[in-house]
Design an enzyme around this catalytic site. Structure first.
Site, PDB file in Angstrom:
ATOM      1  N   LYS A  24      29.721  50.237  31.969  1.00 55.30           N
ATOM      2  CA  LYS A  24      29.098  48.944  32.260  1.00 55.30           C
ATOM      3  C   LYS A  24      27.742  48.844  31.537  1.00 55.30           C
ATOM      4  O   LYS A  24      27.390  47.793  31.003  1.00 55.30           O
ATOM      5  CB  LYS A  24      28.904  48.750  33.764  1.00 55.30           C
ATOM      6  CG  LYS A  24      30.183  48.558  34.563  1.00 55.30           C
ATOM      7  CD  LYS A  24      30.967  47.305  34.214  1.00 55.30           C
ATOM      8  CE  LYS A  24      30.262  46.023  34.595  1.00 55.30           C
ATOM      9  NZ  LYS A  24      31.139  44.836  34.319  1.00 55.30           N
ATOM     10  N   THR A  26      26.444  45.448  37.183  1.00 53.05           N
ATOM     11  CA  THR A  26      26.312  46.153  38.456  1.00 53.05           C
ATOM     12  C   THR A  26      24.945  46.825  38.580  1.00 53.05           C
ATOM     13  O   THR A  26      24.329  47.176  37.564  1.00 53.05           O
ATOM     14  CB  THR A  26      27.428  47.218  38.548  1.00 53.05           C
ATOM     15  OG1 THR A  26      27.165  48.084  39.650  1.00 53.05           O
ATOM     16  CG2 THR A  26      27.496  48.090  37.291  1.00 53.05           C
ATOM     17  N   ASP A  27      24.522  47.069  39.812  1.00 49.74           N
ATOM     18  CA  ASP A  27      23.275  47.828  40.023  1.00 49.74           C
ATOM     19  C   ASP A  27      23.450  49.297  39.648  1.00 49.74           C
ATOM     20  O   ASP A  27      22.462  50.026  39.493  1.00 49.74           O
ATOM     21  CB  ASP A  27      22.791  47.691  41.477  1.00 49.74           C
ATOM     22  CG  ASP A  27      23.793  48.167  42.523  1.00 49.74           C
ATOM     23  OD1 ASP A  27      24.901  48.599  42.155  1.00 49.74           O
ATOM     24  OD2 ASP A  27      23.467  48.093  43.732  1.00 49.74           O
ATOM     25  N   GLU A  28      24.714  49.739  39.483  1.00 45.57           N
ATOM     26  CA  GLU A  28      24.945  51.164  39.209  1.00 45.57           C
ATOM     27  C   GLU A  28      24.410  51.599  37.847  1.00 45.57           C
ATOM     28  O   GLU A  28      24.237  52.790  37.610  1.00 45.57           O
ATOM     29  CB  GLU A  28      26.436  51.503  39.333  1.00 45.57           C
ATOM     30  CG  GLU A  28      26.962  51.205  40.713  1.00 45.57           C
ATOM     31  CD  GLU A  28      28.230  51.945  41.077  1.00 45.57           C
ATOM     32  OE1 GLU A  28      28.657  52.838  40.332  1.00 45.57           O
ATOM     33  OE2 GLU A  28      28.797  51.614  42.133  1.00 45.57           O
TER      34      GLU A  28
HETATM   35  P1  NAD Z   1      38.417  43.970  40.332  1.00 41.34           P
HETATM   36  O1  NAD Z   1      38.793  45.355  39.937  1.00 41.34           O
HETATM   37  O2  NAD Z   1      38.772  43.469  41.679  1.00 41.34           O
HETATM   38  O3  NAD Z   1      39.018  42.922  39.275  1.00 41.34           O
HETATM   39  C1  NAD Z   1      38.993  43.139  37.902  1.00 41.34           C
HETATM   40  C2  NAD Z   1      39.892  42.110  37.242  1.00 41.34           C
HETATM   41  O4  NAD Z   1      39.817  42.299  35.817  1.00 41.34           O
HETATM   42  C3  NAD Z   1      41.367  42.250  37.626  1.00 41.34           C
HETATM   43  O5  NAD Z   1      41.929  40.981  37.887  1.00 41.34           O
HETATM   44  C4  NAD Z   1      42.006  42.877  36.389  1.00 41.34           C
HETATM   45  O6  NAD Z   1      43.377  42.540  36.209  1.00 41.34           O
HETATM   46  C5  NAD Z   1      41.136  42.297  35.276  1.00 41.34           C
HETATM   47  N1  NAD Z   1      41.143  43.119  34.064  1.00 41.34           N
HETATM   48  C6  NAD Z   1      40.941  44.460  33.980  1.00 41.34           C
HETATM   49  N2  NAD Z   1      41.061  44.862  32.701  1.00 41.34           N
HETATM   50  C7  NAD Z   1      41.305  43.739  31.960  1.00 41.34           C
HETATM   51  C8  NAD Z   1      41.514  43.509  30.570  1.00 41.34           C
HETATM   52  N3  NAD Z   1      41.483  44.500  29.668  1.00 41.34           N
HETATM   53  N4  NAD Z   1      41.737  42.240  30.164  1.00 41.34           N
HETATM   54  C9  NAD Z   1      41.777  41.214  31.055  1.00 41.34           C
HETATM   55  N5  NAD Z   1      41.605  41.386  32.383  1.00 41.34           N
HETATM   56  C10 NAD Z   1      41.371  42.638  32.834  1.00 41.34           C
HETATM   57  O7  NAD Z   1      36.845  43.884  40.076  1.00 41.34           O
HETATM   58  P2  NAD Z   1      35.715  43.148  40.937  1.00 41.34           P
HETATM   59  O8  NAD Z   1      35.329  44.028  42.050  1.00 41.34           O
HETATM   60  O9  NAD Z   1      36.131  41.758  41.178  1.00 41.34           O
HETATM   61  O10 NAD Z   1      34.522  43.187  39.878  1.00 41.34           O
HETATM   62  C11 NAD Z   1      34.366  42.123  38.932  1.00 41.34           C
HETATM   63  C12 NAD Z   1      33.145  42.412  38.075  1.00 41.34           C
HETATM   64  O11 NAD Z   1      31.985  42.530  38.898  1.00 41.34           O
HETATM   65  C13 NAD Z   1      33.227  43.714  37.298  1.00 41.34           C
HETATM   66  O12 NAD Z   1      32.660  43.482  36.023  1.00 41.34           O
HETATM   67  C14 NAD Z   1      32.378  44.696  38.092  1.00 41.34           C
HETATM   68  O13 NAD Z   1      31.832  45.669  37.261  1.00 41.34           O
HETATM   69  C15 NAD Z   1      31.330  43.762  38.631  1.00 41.34           C
HETATM   70  N6  NAD Z   1      30.709  44.157  39.920  1.00 41.34           N
HETATM   71  C16 NAD Z   1      31.485  44.457  41.000  1.00 41.34           C
HETATM   72  C17 NAD Z   1      30.881  44.743  42.221  1.00 41.34           C
HETATM   73  C18 NAD Z   1      31.696  45.066  43.453  1.00 41.34           C
HETATM   74  O14 NAD Z   1      31.115  45.447  44.468  1.00 41.34           O
HETATM   75  N7  NAD Z   1      33.013  44.926  43.435  1.00 41.34           N
HETATM   76  C19 NAD Z   1      29.479  44.730  42.320  1.00 41.34           C
HETATM   77  C20 NAD Z   1      28.716  44.433  41.189  1.00 41.34           C
HETATM   78  C21 NAD Z   1      29.341  44.132  39.988  1.00 41.34           C
HETATM   79  O1  DAU Z   2      27.070  48.879  43.464  1.00 42.53           O
HETATM   80  C1  DAU Z   2      27.980  48.021  42.872  1.00 42.53           C
HETATM   81  C2  DAU Z   2      29.314  48.724  42.724  1.00 42.53           C
HETATM   82  O2  DAU Z   2      29.885  48.801  44.034  1.00 42.53           O
HETATM   83  C3  DAU Z   2      30.262  48.022  41.772  1.00 42.53           C
HETATM   84  O3  DAU Z   2      29.710  48.026  40.484  1.00 42.53           O
HETATM   85  C4  DAU Z   2      31.629  48.710  41.763  1.00 42.53           C
HETATM   86  O4  DAU Z   2      32.531  47.969  40.974  1.00 42.53           O
HETATM   87  C5  DAU Z   2      32.159  48.751  43.191  1.00 42.53           C
HETATM   88  O5  DAU Z   2      33.371  49.459  43.228  1.00 42.53           O
HETATM   89  C6  DAU Z   2      31.142  49.417  44.121  1.00 42.53           C
HETATM   90  O6  DAU Z   2      31.010  50.831  43.807  1.00 42.53           O
HETATM   91  P1  DAU Z   2      30.880  51.931  44.970  1.00 42.53           P
HETATM   92  O7  DAU Z   2      31.309  53.230  44.422  1.00 42.53           O
HETATM   93  O8  DAU Z   2      29.558  51.857  45.616  1.00 42.53           O
HETATM   94  O9  DAU Z   2      31.987  51.321  46.015  1.00 42.53           O
HETATM   95  P2  DAU Z   2      33.085  52.035  46.900  1.00 42.53           P
HETATM   96  O10 DAU Z   2      33.615  50.970  47.816  1.00 42.53           O
HETATM   97  O11 DAU Z   2      34.061  52.817  46.112  1.00 42.53           O
HETATM   98  O12 DAU Z   2      32.229  53.043  47.776  1.00 42.53           O
HETATM   99  C7  DAU Z   2      31.154  52.626  48.605  1.00 42.53           C
HETATM  100  C8  DAU Z   2      30.518  53.849  49.230  1.00 42.53           C
HETATM  101  O13 DAU Z   2      31.432  54.406  50.175  1.00 42.53           O
HETATM  102  C9  DAU Z   2      30.248  54.960  48.249  1.00 42.53           C
HETATM  103  O14 DAU Z   2      29.051  55.625  48.614  1.00 42.53           O
HETATM  104  C10 DAU Z   2      31.432  55.902  48.394  1.00 42.53           C
HETATM  105  C11 DAU Z   2      31.802  55.755  49.841  1.00 42.53           C
HETATM  106  N1  DAU Z   2      33.235  55.895  50.178  1.00 42.53           N
HETATM  107  C12 DAU Z   2      34.143  55.201  49.454  1.00 42.53           C
HETATM  108  C13 DAU Z   2      35.491  55.282  49.778  1.00 42.53           C
HETATM  109  C14 DAU Z   2      36.529  54.530  48.961  1.00 42.53           C
HETATM  110  C15 DAU Z   2      33.601  56.658  51.270  1.00 42.53           C
HETATM  111  O15 DAU Z   2      32.759  57.284  51.947  1.00 42.53           O
HETATM  112  N2  DAU Z   2      34.932  56.737  51.594  1.00 42.53           N
HETATM  113  C16 DAU Z   2      35.904  56.073  50.882  1.00 42.53           C
HETATM  114  O16 DAU Z   2      37.117  56.190  51.226  1.00 42.53           O
END
Ligand code: NAD
Ligand code: DAU
Length: 370
Positions: free
Chosen positions: A172, A143-145
């Protein structure tokens, strides 16, 4: 171009992993091998997200294994059974708010789970002379975080220093460091990508965009953290999964690639656009919806701004974002409107009953079919 045979996708029942499996199955000209989805089906995992694939592909090209990446026996079992040559590691605890409430699961899965996968790959990927094979690949999704928070200007590049600020991003970052350490110390062939915020079909409705879509459609309050002016760089999930595919085929071992949408938006502005799109599609009154916007207490340590410099993957591997923000948000709203059953399963909790009905959890961290 690298060729792939037996691909282990961890966390494929989640949002991005599931979308990635769909992209992989479409690459019929370049990939005809097997996909193994290893997933522990936590609250974020939903087998229903991939149910339609099981008929055409199940037991032929697509295999679901219910198991925990923190279990060495489970991971070794999968490597042995399927002769894995490529790992695409999505599985993680992914929600920042949950990491603030309860960090332990994040450390277990994102740090220990990543370590177990790496260590199993190192053990399993040896050639007959005992040296590590170089025709295999461990791709780690991050992630960019991990780079921390930006002020009003600047972007994160692959050489930006790590500065994680939430338990999620710290876990991460630890996983990322282990991946690079396994490359430098043991010669494990790895690639790593750090992506910005994704949105699209099958995203669990705890995240900002799907939560807001469902609240708009149901006439509920629309929570905005703090002053609503935190900035995220949004990328449609399909653009992310295509980038991962590109890295698997062309990425250089030991290299990191930033992936982003070059699409920075303040949260409050995202919400206004979503209101306009959803109101148009669902025949709702946008002005009334705006009245439901509710500013709530800010997330502790809330990162102010993320922005990704993705020029490396564009320049070196030829990837670029294909979809515009408003068009892709429209597709996302369409998907949630067209899939009430998926939403209902989550609302009632029925989506998790399938596990209890079909599997018994074994001591080794795998699920046994009943
Ligand atoms: P998600 O939470 O939707 O899915 C995570 C999946 O991992 C689920 O199916 C869960 O059951 C499985 N899981 C969790 N713990 C596990 C374990 N111990 N063993 C096996 N499976 C397990 O997540 P996502 O949003 O699809 O993110 C996927 C990846 O991408 C993550 O590594 C996250 O850090 C990264 N990422 C997400 C975002 C985003 O915006 N969602 C952005 C950048 C990077
Ligand atoms: O940047 C990549 C990341 O993006 C991933 O690594 C994470 O897995 C993914 O969950 C996401 O993280 P964020 O914290 O940025 O996503 P989230 O959707 O939780 O929140 C997006 C922005 O919106 C953040 O600034 C918080 C804000 N927010 C979130 C929720 C759930 C609100 O203002 N209200 C809300 O109810």
């Amino acid at each position: 171009m690298r060729s792939l045979q037996n691909v282990l996708v961890t966390g494929g029942a989640g949002f991005i992993g599931g979308n990635f499996i769909r992209v992989l199955l479409e690459k019929t000209a370049e990939f005809s091998g097997r996909i193994v989805n290893l997933d522990a089906l936590t609250y974020a995992g939903n087998r229903a997200s991939l149910e339609d694939l099981e008929g055409p592909y199940g037991g032929k090209r697509y295999f679901f294994e219910y198991g925990d990446i923190c279990s060495r026996a489970a991971v070794e079992g999968v490597f042995e059974k399927y002769r894995i040559d490529t790992v695409v590691h999505f599985a993680a605890e992914s929600h920042v708010d949950r990491s603030i409430l309860g960090p332990e699961a994040f450390i277990k899965t994102n740090v220990m789970g990543t370590f177990i996968l790496l260590d199993t790959a190192r053990k399993y990927w040896r050639d007959s002379g005992g040296a590590l094979r170089q025709d295999v690949l461990f791709h780690h999704i991050s992630t960019d975080e991990v780079y921390g928070s930006l002020g009003e200007t600047g972007t994160f590049s692959e050489t930006s220093a790590y500065d994680p600020r939430s338990p999620y991003s710290a876990s991460k970052a630890a996983g990322d460091h282990l991946v690079m350490a396994y490359h430098h110390t043991y010669g494990l062939p790895v690639t790593l990508s750090n992506c910005s915020n994704n949105y699209g079909p099958y995203q669990f409705p705890e995240k900002f965009i799907p939560l807001s879509i469902l609240n708009i459609l149901e006439g509920k309050p629309l929570p905005v953290y703090g002053d609503g002016r935190n900035i995220r760089d949004w990328l449609y999930v399909e653009d992310h999964t295509r980038a991962v595919w590109t890295i698997l085929r062309q990425g250089l071992r030991g290299e990191k690639y930033n992936i982003g949408g070059e699409n920075e938006w303040e949260n409050i502005k995202v919400l206004h656009v979503l209101i306009d799109i959803a109101a148009r599609k669902a025949g709702l009154d946008p002005e009334k919806l705006r009245g439901s916007i509710t500013y709530v207490t800010d997330r502790p340590g809330h990162d102010r701004r993320y922005a990704i410099d993705c020029s490396k993957i564009k320049r070196e591997l030829g990837w670029k974002r294909e979809l515009g923000f408003e068009e892709a948000l429209g597709r996302t709203v369409d998907w949630y409107l067209a899939n009430p059953g998926w939403i209902e399963g989550i609302r009632t909790g029925d989506y998790q009953k399938w596990i209890e009905q079909n599997y018994e959890k074994r001591e080794d961290g795998m699920g046994e079919l009943r």
